[in-house]
Design a protein around this motif. Structure first.
Motif, short mmCIF file in Angstrom:
data_model
loop_
_atom_site.label_atom_id
_atom_site.label_comp_id
_atom_site.label_asym_id
_atom_site.label_seq_id
_atom_site.Cartn_x
_atom_site.Cartn_y
_atom_site.Cartn_z
N ARG A 125 -56.20 49.64 23.93
CA ARG A 125 -56.13 48.30 23.35
C ARG A 125 -55.60 47.25 24.33
N SER A 126 -54.63 47.62 25.14
CA SER A 126 -54.01 46.64 26.04
C SER A 126 -54.55 46.72 27.46
N ALA A 127 -55.62 47.48 27.67
CA ALA A 127 -56.17 47.64 29.02
C ALA A 127 -56.82 46.34 29.50
N ASP A 128 -56.73 46.09 30.80
CA ASP A 128 -57.34 44.90 31.40
C ASP A 128 -58.22 45.34 32.57
N PHE A 129 -59.53 45.30 32.34
CA PHE A 129 -60.49 45.66 33.38
C PHE A 129 -61.17 44.42 33.97
N SER A 130 -60.64 43.24 33.68
CA SER A 130 -61.33 42.00 34.04
C SER A 130 -61.45 41.78 35.54
N PHE A 131 -60.63 42.44 36.33
CA PHE A 131 -60.68 42.25 37.79
C PHE A 131 -61.73 43.13 38.46
N MET A 132 -62.36 44.00 37.67
CA MET A 132 -63.37 44.90 38.22
C MET A 132 -64.77 44.44 37.82
N SER A 133 -65.75 44.67 38.69
CA SER A 133 -67.13 44.34 38.36
C SER A 133 -67.67 45.35 37.36
N GLU A 134 -68.68 44.96 36.61
CA GLU A 134 -69.27 45.88 35.63
C GLU A 134 -69.85 47.14 36.26
N PRO A 135 -70.52 47.04 37.42
CA PRO A 135 -71.00 48.28 38.06
C PRO A 135 -69.86 49.23 38.42
#
Length: 214
Positions: free
Chosen positions: A94-104
């Motif tokens: 729930r609190s994970a932040d993947f926004s700094f990574m590209s979708e690939p």
């Protein structure tokens, strides 16, 4: 600058992301249409068929586990697979932040981590996967995956030692995981617990400053 294949791959992943979002809308509408047909159908066989269709295609099971659509798409796919083959998958991201990574890169990392976990867990009795991801100290993304395994895995200094058993469980996907970890200056640690026959992968990334507040 990425080469032509890189551009094609990125474009494909981006397209898949849009397709995934649109598919969820379509499936939501399909469910409404099917339930409408079911409400007026007089043939029991028809209503049972509709119920089976909805269940088989997991129309009711799509879940937003976090605020990242690509992550949700990947996790829903593996959760559906686990449900089908009797592997218990516990998820808390729930609190994970993947926004700094590209979708690939998100796809390469999570697909390989979860695929390896599912392949190992489905071959065990009472197979399970615990998937936890969260932001620590407002600046670190911590990914923790523990799964049941059938055979012992040789791990030394947090890395899998080369062996036929290890290769059969993790394969070439491990190299892809390591590539993503290295690209984002992350750290990865793997461990095997012989007492309860579990394998754990821990991956930690420092979130770039633009993505968090002090």
């Amino acid at each position: 600058m990425p080469d032509r294949n890189g551009k094609i791959f990125y474009t494909s992943i981006t397209s898949l992301s849009h397709i995934s979002k649109n598919s969820r809308i379509v499936m939501h509408d399909i469910k409404r249409h099917l339930n409408a047909i079911k409400s007026i159908a007089k043939d029991k066989a028809v209503t049972e068929y509709i119920d089976d269709f909805i269940e088989d295609f997991s129309i009711n099971k799509s879940v937003d586990y976090c605020n990242n659509p690509m992550v949700n798409s990947i996790v829903n796919r593996y959760k559906s697979f686990c449900d089908k083959f009797g592997v218990k998958m516990n998820i808390d991201i729930r609190s994970a932040d993947f926004s700094f990574m590209s979708e690939p890169d998100i796809t390469a990392l999570l697909d390989n981590l979860l695929e390896n976990a599912v392949e190992a867990a489905q071959n065990t009795e009472n197979g399970f996967i615990d998937f936890l991801a969260f932001v620590r100290k407002n600046r670190y993304l911590s990914i923790h995956i523990t799964n049941s395994v059938k055979n012992s895995i040789a791990v030394k200094n947090g890395r899998i030692e080369s062996s036929k058993k290890s290769a059969s469980i993790h394969g070439i996907g491990l190299k892809s995981i390591q590539r993503i970890v290295k690209k984002y200056d992350g750290e990865i640690n793997m461990s095997f617990n012989e007492d309860d026959m579990t394998f754990t992968s821990n991956v930690v990334f420092e979130i770039p400053r633009l993505n968090y507040e002090y």
